[in-house]
Design a protein around this motif. Structure first.
Motif, PDB file in Angstrom:
ATOM      1  N   ALA A 132       0.832  -1.209   0.000  1.00  0.00           N
ATOM      2  CA  ALA A 132       0.000   0.000   0.000  1.00  0.00           C
ATOM      3  C   ALA A 132       0.867   1.259   0.000  1.00  0.00           C
ATOM      4  N   THR A 133       1.885   1.275   0.820  1.00  0.00           N
ATOM      5  CA  THR A 133       2.771   2.440   0.875  1.00  0.00           C
ATOM      6  C   THR A 133       3.490   2.620  -0.462  1.00  0.00           C
ATOM      7  N   ALA A 134       3.956   1.516  -1.008  1.00  0.00           N
ATOM      8  CA  ALA A 134       4.669   1.588  -2.287  1.00  0.00           C
ATOM      9  C   ALA A 134       3.767   2.183  -3.371  1.00  0.00           C
ATOM     10  N   THR A 135       2.509   1.778  -3.392  1.00  0.00           N
ATOM     11  CA  THR A 135       1.576   2.292  -4.403  1.00  0.00           C
ATOM     12  C   THR A 135       1.444   3.803  -4.280  1.00  0.00           C
ATOM     13  N   LEU A 136       1.290   4.280  -3.077  1.00  0.00           N
ATOM     14  CA  LEU A 136       1.109   5.723  -2.878  1.00  0.00           C
ATOM     15  C   LEU A 136       2.386   6.489  -3.193  1.00  0.00           C
ATOM     16  N   VAL A 137       3.523   5.938  -2.845  1.00  0.00           N
ATOM     17  CA  VAL A 137       4.794   6.619  -3.120  1.00  0.00           C
ATOM     18  C   VAL A 137       4.995   6.752  -4.632  1.00  0.00           C
ATOM     19  N   VAL A 138       4.689   5.696  -5.356  1.00  0.00           N
ATOM     20  CA  VAL A 138       4.827   5.758  -6.820  1.00  0.00           C
ATOM     21  C   VAL A 138       3.853   6.789  -7.395  1.00  0.00           C
ATOM     22  N   GLN A 139       2.637   6.796  -6.898  1.00  0.00           N
ATOM     23  CA  GLN A 139       1.656   7.790  -7.361  1.00  0.00           C
ATOM     24  C   GLN A 139       2.163   9.196  -7.107  1.00  0.00           C
ATOM     25  N   LEU A 140       2.734   9.422  -5.926  1.00  0.00           N
ATOM     26  CA  LEU A 140       3.255  10.750  -5.584  1.00  0.00           C
ATOM     27  C   LEU A 140       4.415  11.123  -6.482  1.00  0.00           C
TER      28      LEU A 140
ATOM     29  N   GLY B 207       3.845  -5.905  -7.248  1.00  0.00           N
ATOM     30  CA  GLY B 207       3.147  -6.591  -6.178  1.00  0.00           C
ATOM     31  C   GLY B 207       3.657  -8.005  -5.994  1.00  0.00           C
ATOM     32  N   ALA B 208       3.897  -8.671  -7.142  1.00  0.00           N
ATOM     33  CA  ALA B 208       4.387 -10.042  -7.049  1.00  0.00           C
ATOM     34  C   ALA B 208       5.783 -10.078  -6.426  1.00  0.00           C
TER      35      ALA B 208
ATOM     36  N   LEU C 102      11.043   1.605  -7.771  1.00  0.00           N
ATOM     37  CA  LEU C 102      10.646   2.387  -6.594  1.00  0.00           C
ATOM     38  C   LEU C 102       9.619   1.620  -5.769  1.00  0.00           C
ATOM     39  N   PHE C 103       8.727   0.950  -6.465  1.00  0.00           N
ATOM     40  CA  PHE C 103       7.660   0.199  -5.793  1.00  0.00           C
ATOM     41  C   PHE C 103       8.263  -0.904  -4.922  1.00  0.00           C
ATOM     42  N   VAL C 104       9.106  -1.715  -5.523  1.00  0.00           N
ATOM     43  CA  VAL C 104       9.677  -2.849  -4.781  1.00  0.00           C
ATOM     44  C   VAL C 104      10.558  -2.358  -3.635  1.00  0.00           C
TER      45      VAL C 104
END
Lengths: 180, 740
Positions: free
Chosen positions: B268-276, B290-291, B345-347
């Motif tokens: 969840a944090t990774a998703t928001l950081v990438v969006q930002l 995610g995988a 960045l996500f991973v």
């Protein structure tokens, strides 16, 4: 029948008003309705003549079967004309109906379908009668110099011809007659 | 429960923020870069086209089906335009064409010879007797130059050369009625596109006809649906099996939640950081990232397996493992590919947050976890260090020997797509999706001038059979009209000529005055502007492949029935017209993928080196770090070599998955190489066994998916885990205590 002429004398009574004139029908020809068309244009001295017959198609469109000078079928819908010439491989062409021609084609459709032409009554019109028969002129488009006029001619309750006159342009007269 | 309540609330807040602010992105340009522009874009007008073929031997049945489906499509919000048969240009459009005919189709000086004018007048007189004569006959007489006549002919030409019956298009092989539709100009959405396709198919069945659908959005929706379905199934199956596995080993619902919560927080944090950071999140990032972040499931397992006494040390190793792996993935920023930068960045974010969250959430307690006795699988490998170096060199040699040109596509379309395209290819000429001919100009006038120069080349290609036909704006609008018009005779000279032509046809000579005035009007009419291109549906269709940007105008010319691409390419390049380019988009995409693969491999290699540097600094023991690096590299090289030998080459996503394998290797190496843990062999083998088991369950299920992308990632990681465990369990001959 000679082209472009009404019967020499018309024994029948002329219509008393425009409504009665608009109810006139071509003579007892049944279906299909044979015609001869004379096309006049400022560029040509002698009219171009075509002949054939009309019928009403399945979906209410008017179908013109031209036999001369070249066989072709034209389907006249509400907004478009579809044309098919076997001599050109049967390919269809399609054209939109300009606004100035719509009343003429609508009148033709109602004549062939034997439905009311009363829509024309809303346009400015003039009804004349003499010994040769009657003549109803309806001005259908008043745009600029192009005053389009539809002229219906007949004798009594028999409609002999319908003509569209476009000022300074062509004139098309459709005479209901036996197929030639 | 308080320990879990706060993270659960935080997770709830994060998920809410995701629902409110995250914008998924699915364009190919985020992966392929500018070359994707020519590959197609499902948001463009051209790619919102849909073709429906209704097949039946009974022509009337298929015509009825076409009309019925066209009527239904016209009423759908998702559809902006439907054509099942020839459509006449509107009267207002014809009026516009009449006024600007000399700019759209300027007559040549030859067209204004007395002979040519005379011929045209004779033809125009014949047209009067046609049914269409009442519509165009007058104008053909007023303009015997042929300018308007040619335009009317062009407007009447059928798309794709199809014939029609009763106002409905028929396929070239006379097996199907064809309906063309344009989808509404709104963002692509898989579910609604699939619903439309399903409804069309249902209605076709009701009419008793077979049906085939073709269109970029339909294909994209089918790919997306198939991939989502496979991914959902894999996720459900993997999650189910993981839950069973973890429930068995953890023996407690509380520990189960404790194990998953850090992963959920990390994702969840990774998703928001990438969006930002990027303003959107690519679907590739979400799925792939995610995988890969599933590695984060290992962190709580390590903490639970090692118990209270070794808690601090285990926390340190977990954090070190997360940081080194994160550094490795952050190297993807160097690739410059947005989707991969996002994945990196996500991973990195996901793993870091999961590691920290594990430290805070997992209780410090001795636990009696069940686990396979992995310590019994320890095996002896004499001269392990040398063998590992040899394996690394050999593995790299095998990978390097793979043919670089054989790059797989990123996403494979479902098998039926190829069959449908093959079916359509028999019904109507489809534009070439492989060979692209583009033309640019600094403004519309220059573009049309260049198209005018190109047109004879393409016309010759058609007549020589290289090409069936082509479509470009320049066929409808002439370039360089102003120059041509300036060479035409003045109105008085034209008057003289048409007077002679009229007399030659036995027509009224006085009509020449009217023709002169029409000629003068056409000469002085305003030219065609870019705004005109948007004014009518007919012009919008003609300009469907035209794009305007700050640098000018660009059109992709549609090539139909391309039979000799090499010959056409030679013909086009030989005339050397500025701004014209012809190329094989498939080659470009393949080259882009090869380049992408090199970039990714290079940067991940740099990342791996950086990761091991961080590892050495973090451990404070460069020998131990070197040992972990060597073992990890050997296992990774074997995995890569097996993939190369089995599949011919290693794809981009497999390379990224191998980075995860490296991360796993570091993780296992940190625990199995720790010399201080000799007395607690069971705990370290137990934690690695639990992690390996979890990873294998998740990724082997993915490896069985029906979608190639998921298969590749799943098989890569599964194989990598097995090989990694094998190498990490190998002990050199001299060490008897199980240490290094």
């Amino acid at each position: 029948m000679t082209s472009g002429t009404s019967p020499a004398l018309c024994p029948a009574k002329a219509p008393i008003d425009v409504g009665q004139a608009l109810d006139a029908r071509p003579g007892p020809q049944g279906k299909p309705l044979n015609y001869r068309e004379e096309i006049y244009h400022p560029a040509i001295a002698d009219p171009v003549v075509t002949s054939g017959w009309f019928e009403v198609g399945k979906n209410g469109s008017l179908i013109r079967h031209q036999l001369k000078p070249v066989a072709e079928v034209t389907r006249i819908g509400e907004n478009f004309i579809f044309q098919r010439r076997e001599s050109e491989g049967g390919e269809n062409s399609i054209f939109p109906i300009p606004s100035e021609l719509a009343p003429l084609l609508s009148s033709l459709r109602s004549i062939v379908q034997q439905t009311s032409k009363k829509t024309l009554i809303s346009y400015p019109h003039t009804l004349e009668a003499n010994r040769s028969g009657w003549r109803l002129s309806v001005q259908t488009d008043g745009s600029g110099a192009r005053k389009n006029v539809i002229v219906l001619e007949g004798c009594g309750d028999v409609l002999n011809s319908v003509e569209l006159q476009i000022l300074n342009r062509e004139r098309r007269r459709i005479i209901f007659a036996p197929a030639s | 429960m308080t320990r879990l309540a706060v993270p659960a609330v935080i997770l709830g807040v994060l998920l809410t923020l995701i629902a409110l602010y995250v914008e998924p992105r699915s364009d190919a340009e985020a992966i392929l870069g500018p070359v994707a522009q020519d590959a197609g874009n499902i948001e463009s007008a051209n790619d919102r086209q849909l073709i429906v073929a209704l097949v039946s031997e009974d022509r009337q049945k298929r015509i009825a089906a076409a009309r019925g489906i066209a009527d239904w499509l016209s009423a759908q919000d998702l559809v902006s335009k439907v054509r099942e048969g020839p459509e006449a240009p509107s009267a207002s459009f014809l009026d516009w064409v009449w006024e600007r005919r000399f700019h759209l189709n300027p007559p040549s000086p030859d067209d204004l010879s007395v002979e040519a004018l005379s011929d045209r007048l004779a033809q125009a007189r014949k047209v009067l007797s046609r049914g269409s004569g009442m519509l165009v006959g007058d104008r053909l007489l007023r303009d015997p130059t042929g300018s308007f006549a040619d335009l009317v002919d062009r407007l009447g030409q059928a798309p794709a050369g199809l014939k029609q019956q009763d106002g409905v298009w028929q396929s070239l092989d006379d097996t199907a009625a064809i309906v063309f539709a344009t989808l509404a100009n709104r963002p692509f959405e898989t579910a609604e596109t699939m619903r439309l396709a399903t409804e069309i198919r249902t209605r076709a069945r009701e009419f008793g006809v077979e049906n085939y659908l073709l269109g970029p959005r339909i294909i994209a929706a089918e790919i997306s649906t198939q991939t989502s379905r496979a991914a959902r199934f894999a996720a459900l199956a993997a999650t189910g099996l993981l839950l069973v596995w973890l429930a068995w080993i953890l023996r407690s619902a509380g520990r189960l939640v404790t194990t998953f919560l850090p992963l959920a927080l990390g994702v969840a944090t990774a998703t928001l950081v990438v969006q930002l950071g990027f303003g959107s999140v690519h679907v590739v990032t979400l799925g792939f990232g995610g995988a890969l972040t599933g590695l984060a499931l290992d962190y709580p397992l390590h903490l639970l397996a090692h118990g209270r006494e070794k808690r601090r040390q285990t926390e340190r190793l977990v954090l070190l493992g997360a940081v080194t792996t994160a550094v490795g993935f952050l190297a993807l920023f160097g690739s410059g590919v947005p989707a991969l930068m996002q994945t990196g960045l996500f991973v990195a974010t996901g793993l870091a947050v999961a590691a920290i969250a594990s430290r805070l959430i997992v209780p410090s307690a001795d636990s009696d976890l069940r686990s396979p006795p992995m310590e019994r699988l320890v095996w002896r490998l004499p001269y392990k260090a040398w063998i590992e170096v040899f394996v690394v060199v050999g593995g790299i040699a095998v990978i390097a020997s793979a043919p670089t040109g054989s790059v797989r596509t990123l996403f494979e379309p479902p098998g039926q797509v190829d069959r449908v395209i093959a079916k359509f290819a028999k019904m109507l000429p489809l534009p070439s999706g492989q060979h692209v001919l583009t033309i640019v100009g600094k403004d519309l006038a220059e573009l049309l001038e260049r198209q005018a120069a190109l047109r004879p080349v393409l016309d010759a290609a058609v007549s020589q059979g290289m090409l069936g036909r082509y479509s470009m704006l320049g066929q409808f609008m002439a370039g360089g009209a102003a120059e041509v018009l300036s060479q035409l005779p003045p109105p008085e000279e034209y008057y003289r000529r048409v007077t002679i032509a009229l007399r030659a046809n036995g027509m009224v000579a006085d009509f020449a005055a009217i023709q002169r005035e029409n000629y003068r009007s056409a000469l002085t009419a305003p030219g065609v502007t870019p705004e005109d291109l948007k004014a009518f549906p007919e012009t919008r269709i003609a300009a469907a492949h035209l794009r305007q940007s700050q640098s000018g105008w660009r059109e992709r010319i549609q090539l139909f029935g391309l039979r000799e691409p090499a010959a056409l390419s030679r013909a086009v390049t030989s005339v050397n017209i500025a701004g014209v380019e012809i190329f094989d988009i498939q080659n470009r995409i393949e080259n882009a993928l090869v380049e992408l693969r090199k970039q990714v491999a290079t940067w991940l290699g740099i990342g791996a080196l950086a990761a091991f540097a961080v590892l050495a600094i973090g451990l404070g023991d460069w020998r131990r770090a070197w040992g972990i690096a060597r073992t990890t590299a050997a296992a990774t090289a074997v995995t890569g070599a097996v993939l190369t030998l089995g599949g011919g080459t290693v794809g981009v996503f497999q390379i990224v998955a191998l980075t995860l394998v490296v991360g796993i290797g570091i993780d296992y190496g940190l625990f199995l190489s720790d010399p201080e843990q000799n007395q607690q062999e069971r705990a370290r083998y137990r934690s690695v066994a639990l992690c390996a088991g979890s990873t294998l369950i998740a990724f082997s299920v993915m490896g069985l998916a029906s979608v190639r992308l998921l298969q590749e990632i799943g098989l890569t990681v599964s194989l990598g885990v097995l090989v990694m465990v094998c190498f990490n369990l190998a002990q050199p001959k001299r060490r008897g205590t199980g240490g290094r």
